[in-house]
Scaffold this motif. Structure first.
Motif, PDB file in Angstrom:
ATOM      1  N   GLN A  51       0.818  -1.205   0.000  1.00  0.00           N
ATOM      2  CA  GLN A  51       0.000   0.000   0.000  1.00  0.00           C
ATOM      3  C   GLN A  51       0.852   1.256   0.000  1.00  0.00           C
ATOM      4  O   GLN A  51       0.562   2.230  -0.705  1.00  0.00           O
ATOM      5  N   ASN A  52       1.926   1.236   0.795  1.00  0.00           N
ATOM      6  CA  ASN A  52       2.823   2.389   0.827  1.00  0.00           C
ATOM      7  C   ASN A  52       3.397   2.672  -0.556  1.00  0.00           C
ATOM      8  O   ASN A  52       3.455   3.834  -0.993  1.00  0.00           O
ATOM      9  N   LEU A  53       3.815   1.633  -1.272  1.00  0.00           N
ATOM     10  CA  LEU A  53       4.403   1.820  -2.601  1.00  0.00           C
ATOM     11  C   LEU A  53       3.353   2.220  -3.631  1.00  0.00           C
ATOM     12  O   LEU A  53       3.616   3.030  -4.524  1.00  0.00           O
ATOM     13  N   ILE A  54       2.155   1.649  -3.513  1.00  0.00           N
ATOM     14  CA  ILE A  54       1.060   2.046  -4.407  1.00  0.00           C
ATOM     15  C   ILE A  54       0.749   3.525  -4.230  1.00  0.00           C
ATOM     16  O   ILE A  54       0.574   4.272  -5.206  1.00  0.00           O
ATOM     17  N   ASP A  55       0.697   3.970  -2.985  1.00  0.00           N
ATOM     18  CA  ASP A  55       0.395   5.375  -2.709  1.00  0.00           C
ATOM     19  C   ASP A  55       1.475   6.306  -3.248  1.00  0.00           C
ATOM     20  O   ASP A  55       1.202   7.485  -3.503  1.00  0.00           O
ATOM     21  N   ARG A  56       2.680   5.782  -3.418  1.00  0.00           N
ATOM     22  CA  ARG A  56       3.795   6.616  -3.890  1.00  0.00           C
ATOM     23  C   ARG A  56       3.912   6.634  -5.412  1.00  0.00           C
ATOM     24  O   ARG A  56       4.767   7.338  -5.963  1.00  0.00           O
ATOM     25  N   CYS A  57       3.085   5.866  -6.121  1.00  0.00           N
ATOM     26  CA  CYS A  57       3.145   5.843  -7.584  1.00  0.00           C
ATOM     27  C   CYS A  57       2.669   7.165  -8.164  1.00  0.00           C
ATOM     28  O   CYS A  57       1.633   7.703  -7.756  1.00  0.00           O
ATOM     29  N   LEU A  58       3.417   7.671  -9.142  1.00  0.00           N
ATOM     30  CA  LEU A  58       3.097   8.974  -9.720  1.00  0.00           C
ATOM     31  C   LEU A  58       1.870   8.947 -10.615  1.00  0.00           C
ATOM     32  O   LEU A  58       1.264   9.982 -10.872  1.00  0.00           O
ATOM     33  N   ASP A  59       1.505   7.759 -11.138  1.00  0.00           N
ATOM     34  CA  ASP A  59       0.288   7.696 -11.954  1.00  0.00           C
ATOM     35  C   ASP A  59      -0.458   6.400 -11.677  1.00  0.00           C
ATOM     36  O   ASP A  59       0.103   5.418 -11.174  1.00  0.00           O
ATOM     37  N   LYS A  60      -1.736   6.410 -12.004  1.00  0.00           N
ATOM     38  CA  LYS A  60      -2.637   5.297 -11.706  1.00  0.00           C
ATOM     39  C   LYS A  60      -2.225   4.015 -12.415  1.00  0.00           C
ATOM     40  O   LYS A  60      -2.322   2.920 -11.849  1.00  0.00           O
ATOM     41  N   ASN A  61      -1.766   4.146 -13.663  1.00  0.00           N
ATOM     42  CA  ASN A  61      -1.387   2.946 -14.414  1.00  0.00           C
ATOM     43  C   ASN A  61      -0.268   2.173 -13.720  1.00  0.00           C
ATOM     44  O   ASN A  61      -0.285   0.941 -13.661  1.00  0.00           O
ATOM     45  N   ASN A  62       0.715   2.897 -13.199  1.00  0.00           N
ATOM     46  CA  ASN A  62       1.805   2.228 -12.496  1.00  0.00           C
ATOM     47  C   ASN A  62       1.315   1.572 -11.206  1.00  0.00           C
ATOM     48  O   ASN A  62       1.745   0.471 -10.856  1.00  0.00           O
ATOM     49  N   ALA A  63       0.426   2.259 -10.500  1.00  0.00           N
ATOM     50  CA  ALA A  63      -0.129   1.689  -9.271  1.00  0.00           C
ATOM     51  C   ALA A  63      -0.865   0.379  -9.568  1.00  0.00           C
ATOM     52  O   ALA A  63      -0.702  -0.621  -8.865  1.00  0.00           O
ATOM     53  N   GLU A  64      -1.662   0.391 -10.619  1.00  0.00           N
ATOM     54  CA  GLU A  64      -2.432  -0.804 -10.975  1.00  0.00           C
ATOM     55  C   GLU A  64      -1.511  -1.912 -11.491  1.00  0.00           C
ATOM     56  O   GLU A  64      -1.747  -3.091 -11.214  1.00  0.00           O
ATOM     57  N   ARG A  65      -0.472  -1.530 -12.217  1.00  0.00           N
ATOM     58  CA  ARG A  65       0.453  -2.558 -12.726  1.00  0.00           C
ATOM     59  C   ARG A  65       1.208  -3.223 -11.578  1.00  0.00           C
ATOM     60  O   ARG A  65       1.386  -4.432 -11.558  1.00  0.00           O
ATOM     61  N   PHE A  66       1.652  -2.425 -10.623  1.00  0.00           N
ATOM     62  CA  PHE A  66       2.352  -2.989  -9.472  1.00  0.00           C
ATOM     63  C   PHE A  66       1.450  -3.949  -8.702  1.00  0.00           C
ATOM     64  O   PHE A  66       1.846  -5.076  -8.375  1.00  0.00           O
ATOM     65  N   ALA A  67       0.213  -3.521  -8.442  1.00  0.00           N
ATOM     66  CA  ALA A  67      -0.728  -4.381  -7.716  1.00  0.00           C
ATOM     67  C   ALA A  67      -0.985  -5.677  -8.470  1.00  0.00           C
ATOM     68  O   ALA A  67      -1.037  -6.762  -7.875  1.00  0.00           O
ATOM     69  N   SER A  68      -1.126  -5.575  -9.788  1.00  0.00           N
ATOM     70  CA  SER A  68      -1.391  -6.761 -10.603  1.00  0.00           C
ATOM     71  C   SER A  68      -0.212  -7.726 -10.585  1.00  0.00           C
ATOM     72  O   SER A  68      -0.380  -8.946 -10.452  1.00  0.00           O
ATOM     73  N   LEU A  69       1.005  -7.196 -10.726  1.00  0.00           N
ATOM     74  CA  LEU A  69       2.193  -8.046 -10.719  1.00  0.00           C
ATOM     75  C   LEU A  69       2.355  -8.760  -9.382  1.00  0.00           C
ATOM     76  O   LEU A  69       2.670  -9.951  -9.330  1.00  0.00           O
ATOM     77  N   VAL A  70       2.132  -8.032  -8.292  1.00  0.00           N
ATOM     78  CA  VAL A  70       2.273  -8.629  -6.961  1.00  0.00           C
ATOM     79  C   VAL A  70       1.222  -9.708  -6.753  1.00  0.00           C
ATOM     80  O   VAL A  70       1.522 -10.813  -6.266  1.00  0.00           O
ATOM     81  N   ARG A  71      -0.022  -9.420  -7.133  1.00  0.00           N
ATOM     82  CA  ARG A  71      -1.108 -10.391  -6.918  1.00  0.00           C
ATOM     83  C   ARG A  71      -0.880 -11.669  -7.736  1.00  0.00           C
ATOM     84  O   ARG A  71      -1.067 -12.781  -7.242  1.00  0.00           O
ATOM     85  N   SER A  72      -0.484 -11.510  -9.009  1.00  0.00           N
ATOM     86  CA  SER A  72      -0.297 -12.695  -9.852  1.00  0.00           C
ATOM     87  C   SER A  72       0.900 -13.511  -9.369  1.00  0.00           C
ATOM     88  O   SER A  72       0.856 -14.748  -9.361  1.00  0.00           O
ATOM     89  N   TYR A  73       1.958 -12.845  -8.942  1.00  0.00           N
ATOM     90  CA  TYR A  73       3.139 -13.534  -8.422  1.00  0.00           C
ATOM     91  C   TYR A  73       2.776 -14.299  -7.148  1.00  0.00           C
ATOM     92  O   TYR A  73       3.111 -15.474  -6.975  1.00  0.00           O
TER      93      TYR A  73
END
Length: 550
Positions: free
Chosen positions: A358-380
């Motif tokens: 959550q801390n890293l998601i909140d620090r993402c400069l744009d929504k696409n990066n936040a969603e990509r990070f969440a997706s990569l973590v969840r799938s992994y």
């Protein structure tokens, strides 16, 4: 030792022992006295509030576990009474306000590096010899034997000398204990004699076990990683050996090179054994072309470059209970300094970001990066669970013994390497860093796989923290080893470069250590300091197959 305990975050309900605490001993923190109920080894934690069964354990200000049984004030946290737990995470929020550190000291500072035509700058100048498939590994070994020592890059194996001394003594009828040992520092020394190409740091051979027999995705990913090394700023050019029929096709490699460097113009020689024919013809041609390439590489010399041209990979391995208190936050501050100077840093090891998403998601400069990070973590994480090995199984026996008893505790400390700056980009392995700032790169927590990946994405320096000691290095990028504690630094000084145990001992602040590390980085990047991993020839290279690796 000026302090015996520390509280990492104001919200924590545990304290960390900086030294062994005995049962019955009383310690004081912020005018509160705590009686230690049982022996608490240094680096381990004890409760400062009663934690009921099922109660939350907070460290670094986040949830890092739950109590399996009641833990009283002064009670030791252990694998017997704590189970991994971490907060869930959501995208949508953003808190990218950032207090940049003062970088006036380094604003006009430069390092001496190798300038490439694509605008990148290397901290070293290597030639690569690469197999497209494991079938070519033997030919790679033949080339290594033919080229390295004759060109002055060989290393005289000092332990080979020691063994020869023993063998001679045994042949003469003596006992091993009678052999007189000479002083030996490390396991290798530079070979005698001048290098034929003084501006080339060495020839590196990237043998691997991939290229065929796996999935097509594995083959494409391998080509992407190899392309990352070929186009890397620390690399002058490459010789590539292909069998000719493998899944990792030369066509795919060339496509991946073009993705990373559309105007690629380094010397690159690709040889196909099945087209060339005889092995002798292949090797003779490879030697001839490699020597021609080395002549071109030798024409490049070090020149001043701004610190914004540095790309630093952030890595940890053999972590201990001090990692998240000393070395990791120290290089986190170094990261913030470099980001403020316009440079790039890479935070990888996604299994070791569990609980701080959550801390890293909140620090993402744009929504696409936040969603990509969440997706990569969840799938992994899902793939790990399906394989019966979730992120909660990430801590090694050595981690657990030294106080990292849950993955969330380990992860919360590991994430400190990324400092506090906003997340500029989120990358999937083996994509290339293209933006200044903090980049998140999906890799395993495995030390060598992750370090290999960070360099493949463009890291021209790697900062590697360790609490237990690890010799990990890389073929083309200097890996600076940083100890979390002074005991380790003194015990394994042959493979460790920097000590941050000074933070634990109260002799230095995190910020002071971070600045000291940046000064060291500049000297390494300029070729003024040879780090331990380079000195020992520690050329670890393990491509990641996109299966589950924690």
């Amino acid at each position: 030792m000026k302090q015996r305990i520390i509280k990492v975050h104001p919200a924590d309900n545990v304290l960390v022992a900086l030294a062994d605490l005995q049962a019955g001993e009383e310690v004081t923190y912020n005018n509160n006295r705590y009686k230690i109920l049982e022996f608490v080894p240094a680096k381990h934690k004890f409760a400062i509030a009663d934690i009921p069964q099922g109660g939350e354990i907070i460290m670094y200000g986040v949830l890092v576990g739950k109590a399996q049984s009641h833990i009283p004030v002064g009670g030791l946290l252990s694998t017997g009474n704590v189970v991994h737990a971490a907060n869930s995470f959501l995208t949508g929020s953003s808190h990218t306000d950032w207090h940049k550190p003062d970088v006036s000291k380094w604003q006009n500072q430069t390092f001496n590096g190798y300038h490439r035509e694509d605008g990148s700058v290397g901290t070293a100048n290597y030639w690569l010899v690469i197999p497209m498939v494991f079938c070519e590994n033997r030919n790679i070994e033949v080339l290594q034997e033919a080229l390295v020592k004759p060109l002055g890059y060989g290393r005289k194996k000092t332990y080979e000398i020691k063994a020869q001394q023993l063998i001679s003594k045994i042949k003469a009828g003596g006992q091993i204990e009678e052999v007189l040992y000479t002083e030996i520092n490390g396991d290798t020394t530079r070979a005698s004699g001048d290098k034929l190409f003084p501006n080339v740091d060495g020839i590196k051979f990237l043998s691997h076990t991939g290229g065929c027999g796996g999935t097509r995705q594995d083959a494409t990913t391998l080509c992407g990683l190899l392309a990352g090394y070929i186009t890397h700023p620390n690399v002058a050019g490459a010789t590539v050996l292909s069998l000719g029929c493998q899944n990792a096709e030369v066509r795919i490699l060339q496509e991946e090179i073009n993705k990373r460097s559309p105007q690629f113009n380094k010397p690159l020689y690709i040889l196909d054994q099945q087209k060339t024919g005889k092995e002798a013809d292949l090797l003779e041609l490879a030697i001839r072309q490699t020597l021609a390439g080395l002549m071109q590489a030798n024409a490049n010399t070090r020149k001043p470059a701004p610190l914004s041209k540095l790309v630093i990979g952030l890595e940890c391995g053999g972590s201990d209970g001090f990692s998240g208190i000393s070395a990791n936050p120290a290089i986190g501050y170094t990261s913030d300094l470099l980001v403020a100077l316009g440079g790039s840093v890479i935070l990888a090891e996604f299994p070791e970001l569990c609980g701080v998403e959550q801390n890293l998601i909140d620090r993402c400069l744009d929504k696409n990066n936040a969603e990509r990070f969440a997706s990569l973590v969840r799938s992994y994480s899902q793939r790990a669970e399906e394989a019966g090995s979730g992120f909660y199984m990430n801590p090694s026996p050595g981690n657990i013994k030294d106080g990292l008893i849950t993955d969330a505790i380990k992860s919360a400390g590991a994430a400190k390497k990324g400092g506090t700056s906003p997340v500029a980009d989120v990358l999937d392995y083996p994509e290339k860093v293209t933006k200044p700032g903090l980049n998140l790169l999906c890799t395993p927590g495995n030390d060598v796989e992750s370090t290999t990946a960070e360099v493949g994405s463009g890291a021209n320096i790697v900062l590697f923290t360790t609490g237990l000691g690890t010799p990990t290095g890389n073929p083309v990028t200097p890996v600076i080893k940083i100890a979390t504690n002074t005991t380790l630094f003194n015990r394994m000084s042959d493979i460790i470069d920097i000590n941050t145990g000074t933070i634990v001992e109260g002799d230095e602040t995190i910020e002071q250590a971070g600045e000291r590390i940046l000064d060291y980085v500049v000297k390494v990047a300029s070729g003024e300091i040879e780090v331990s991993a380079v000195r020992h020839g520690q050329d670890d290279f393990i491509p990641w197959k996109r299966g589950v690796s924690l």
